[in-house]
Design a protein around this motif. Structure first.
Motif, PDB file in Angstrom:
ATOM      1  N   ILE A   9       0.887  -1.411  -0.036  1.00 32.42           N
ATOM      2  CA  ILE A   9      -0.026   0.111   0.070  1.00 32.42           C
ATOM      3  C   ILE A   9       0.830   1.311  -0.173  1.00 32.42           C
ATOM      4  N   PHE A  10       2.035   1.345   0.838  1.00 33.74           N
ATOM      5  CA  PHE A  10       3.019   2.244   0.851  1.00 33.74           C
ATOM      6  C   PHE A  10       3.468   2.492  -0.524  1.00 33.74           C
ATOM      7  N   LYS A  11       3.784   1.639  -1.125  1.00 36.75           N
ATOM      8  CA  LYS A  11       4.711   1.405  -2.286  1.00 36.75           C
ATOM      9  C   LYS A  11       3.977   2.154  -3.474  1.00 36.75           C
ATOM     10  N   ASN A  12       2.508   2.035  -3.375  1.00 39.53           N
ATOM     11  CA  ASN A  12       1.537   2.268  -4.372  1.00 39.53           C
ATOM     12  C   ASN A  12       0.721   3.560  -4.118  1.00 39.53           C
ATOM     13  N   LYS A  13       1.068   4.125  -2.866  1.00 43.20           N
ATOM     14  CA  LYS A  13       0.247   5.317  -2.254  1.00 43.20           C
ATOM     15  C   LYS A  13      -0.262   6.082  -3.186  1.00 43.20           C
ATOM     16  N   ASP A  14       0.699   6.607  -3.999  1.00 39.25           N
ATOM     17  CA  ASP A  14       0.347   7.722  -5.051  1.00 39.25           C
ATOM     18  C   ASP A  14      -1.095   7.351  -5.880  1.00 39.25           C
ATOM     19  N   GLU A  15      -0.850   6.138  -6.396  1.00 42.62           N
ATOM     20  CA  GLU A  15      -1.847   5.513  -7.149  1.00 42.62           C
ATOM     21  C   GLU A  15      -3.252   5.390  -6.430  1.00 42.62           C
ATOM     22  N   ILE A  16      -2.958   4.913  -5.322  1.00 42.64           N
ATOM     23  CA  ILE A  16      -4.020   4.736  -4.233  1.00 42.64           C
ATOM     24  C   ILE A  16      -4.977   6.145  -4.146  1.00 42.64           C
ATOM     25  N   LEU A  17      -4.035   7.171  -3.875  1.00 46.09           N
ATOM     26  CA  LEU A  17      -4.627   8.349  -3.486  1.00 46.09           C
ATOM     27  C   LEU A  17      -5.220   8.967  -4.541  1.00 46.09           C
ATOM     28  N   ASP A  18      -4.776   8.609  -5.826  1.00 50.55           N
ATOM     29  CA  ASP A  18      -5.237   9.250  -7.002  1.00 50.55           C
ATOM     30  C   ASP A  18      -6.654   8.606  -7.086  1.00 50.55           C
ATOM     31  N   ILE A  19      -6.977   7.467  -6.855  1.00 49.47           N
ATOM     32  CA  ILE A  19      -8.302   6.847  -6.936  1.00 49.47           C
ATOM     33  C   ILE A  19      -9.100   7.469  -5.946  1.00 49.47           C
ATOM     34  N   PHE A  20      -8.722   7.820  -4.575  1.00 47.36           N
ATOM     35  CA  PHE A  20      -9.496   8.520  -3.600  1.00 47.36           C
ATOM     36  C   PHE A  20      -9.807  10.056  -4.250  1.00 47.36           C
ATOM     37  N   GLU A  21      -8.723  10.673  -4.758  1.00 47.90           N
ATOM     38  CA  GLU A  21      -9.258  11.853  -5.170  1.00 47.90           C
ATOM     39  C   GLU A  21     -10.059  11.915  -6.303  1.00 47.90           C
ATOM     40  N   LYS A  22     -10.166  11.008  -7.227  1.00 44.38           N
ATOM     41  CA  LYS A  22     -10.924  10.947  -8.372  1.00 44.38           C
ATOM     42  C   LYS A  22     -12.555  11.011  -7.888  1.00 44.38           C
ATOM     43  N   TYR A  23     -12.666  10.254  -6.832  1.00 45.57           N
ATOM     44  CA  TYR A  23     -14.161  10.277  -6.215  1.00 45.57           C
ATOM     45  C   TYR A  23     -14.329  11.477  -5.286  1.00 45.57           C
ATOM     46  N   GLY A  24     -13.444  12.359  -5.013  1.00 46.05           N
ATOM     47  CA  GLY A  24     -13.754  13.607  -3.881  1.00 46.05           C
ATOM     48  C   GLY A  24     -13.326  13.237  -2.668  1.00 46.05           C
ATOM     49  N   ALA A  25     -12.583  11.971  -2.232  1.00 46.18           N
ATOM     50  CA  ALA A  25     -12.346  11.598  -0.993  1.00 46.18           C
ATOM     51  C   ALA A  25     -11.029  12.196  -0.411  1.00 46.18           C
ATOM     52  N   GLU A  26     -10.782  12.553   0.512  1.00 46.61           N
ATOM     53  CA  GLU A  26      -9.447  13.037   1.086  1.00 46.61           C
ATOM     54  C   GLU A  26      -9.294  12.530   2.683  1.00 46.61           C
ATOM     55  N   ASN A  27      -8.098  12.963   3.093  1.00 53.48           N
ATOM     56  CA  ASN A  27      -7.767  12.772   4.487  1.00 53.48           C
ATOM     57  C   ASN A  27      -7.959  11.058   4.848  1.00 53.48           C
ATOM     58  N   GLN A  61     -23.329   7.294  -4.705  1.00 51.86           N
ATOM     59  CA  GLN A  61     -22.821   6.789  -6.134  1.00 51.86           C
ATOM     60  C   GLN A  61     -21.172   7.024  -6.222  1.00 51.86           C
ATOM     61  N   ALA A  62     -20.503   8.004  -5.802  1.00 56.00           N
ATOM     62  CA  ALA A  62     -19.316   8.337  -5.590  1.00 56.00           C
ATOM     63  C   ALA A  62     -18.501   7.147  -4.648  1.00 56.00           C
ATOM     64  N   ILE A  67     -15.264   2.314  -4.090  1.00 53.67           N
ATOM     65  CA  ILE A  67     -14.938   0.878  -3.378  1.00 53.67           C
ATOM     66  C   ILE A  67     -14.775   0.045  -4.239  1.00 53.67           C
ATOM     67  N   LYS A  68     -15.719   0.057  -5.453  1.00 51.01           N
ATOM     68  CA  LYS A  68     -15.507  -0.597  -6.687  1.00 51.01           C
ATOM     69  C   LYS A  68     -14.124  -0.782  -7.284  1.00 51.01           C
ATOM     70  N   GLU A  69     -13.752   0.394  -7.557  1.00 48.05           N
ATOM     71  CA  GLU A  69     -12.226   0.663  -8.252  1.00 48.05           C
ATOM     72  C   GLU A  69     -11.404   0.234  -7.298  1.00 48.05           C
ATOM     73  N   LEU A  70     -11.351   0.417  -5.919  1.00 52.51           N
ATOM     74  CA  LEU A  70     -10.339   0.055  -5.122  1.00 52.51           C
ATOM     75  C   LEU A  70     -10.289  -1.424  -5.105  1.00 52.51           C
ATOM     76  N   SER A  71     -11.398  -2.054  -4.740  1.00 52.30           N
ATOM     77  CA  SER A  71     -11.460  -3.677  -5.077  1.00 52.30           C
ATOM     78  C   SER A  71     -10.928  -4.305  -5.951  1.00 52.30           C
ATOM     79  N   LEU A  72     -10.987  -3.754  -7.219  1.00 51.02           N
ATOM     80  CA  LEU A  72     -10.492  -4.012  -8.497  1.00 51.02           C
ATOM     81  C   LEU A  72      -8.842  -3.667  -8.463  1.00 51.02           C
ATOM     82  N   PHE A  73      -8.504  -2.674  -7.914  1.00 55.19           N
ATOM     83  CA  PHE A  73      -7.131  -2.244  -7.854  1.00 55.19           C
ATOM     84  C   PHE A  73      -6.269  -3.447  -6.850  1.00 55.19           C
ATOM     85  N   PHE A  74      -7.084  -3.705  -5.792  1.00 53.00           N
ATOM     86  CA  PHE A  74      -6.261  -4.641  -4.893  1.00 53.00           C
ATOM     87  C   PHE A  74      -6.776  -6.174  -4.912  1.00 53.00           C
TER      88      PHE A  74
END
Length: 102
Positions: A9-27, A61-62, A67-74
């Motif tokens: 997760i730490f190794k891929n954190k930028d990509e993971i955070l990009d997914i969160f930001e795509k859906y307006g999630a932060e912190n 919806q977001a 959740i769907k995109e993160l589940s596919l990612f992991f």
């Protein structure tokens, strides 16, 4: 068992955070067994985040799409709980959570 998911997760954190930001999630924080390096092969990944809102309600919806995109990612089950809910109901889990930031 070698619990390396947190390292991944730490190794891929930028990509993971990009997914969160795509859906307006932060912190974003990681909680649960993965954050404590106690996960099993079938453990889900539990995140907490401040979620995008439509007025006073979470944009469902977001949230669902996130959740769907993160589940596919992991390639495993992922849960994303609203920050406010965890702060109110499980403050200790939030305090012990692992923050993901750039």
């Amino acid at each position: 068992m070698n619990n390396i998911l947190l390292d991944e997760i730490f190794k891929n954190k930028d990509e993971i955070l990009d997914i969160f930001e795509k859906y307006g999630a932060e912190n974003v924080k990681l909680i649960g067994s993965v954050s404590r390096r106690e996960e099993k092969t079938n453990s889900d990944i539990d995140f907490v985040a401040k979620l995008k809102c439509n007025g006073i309600l979470t944009d469902l919806q977001a949230h669902t799409d996130l959740i769907k995109e993160l589940s596919l990612f992991f390639d495993r089950k992922v849960e994303v709980a609203p920050y406010e809910q965890i702060q109110e109901q499980y403050p200790r889990a939030l305090k012990l959570g692992v923050e993901l930031k750039r």
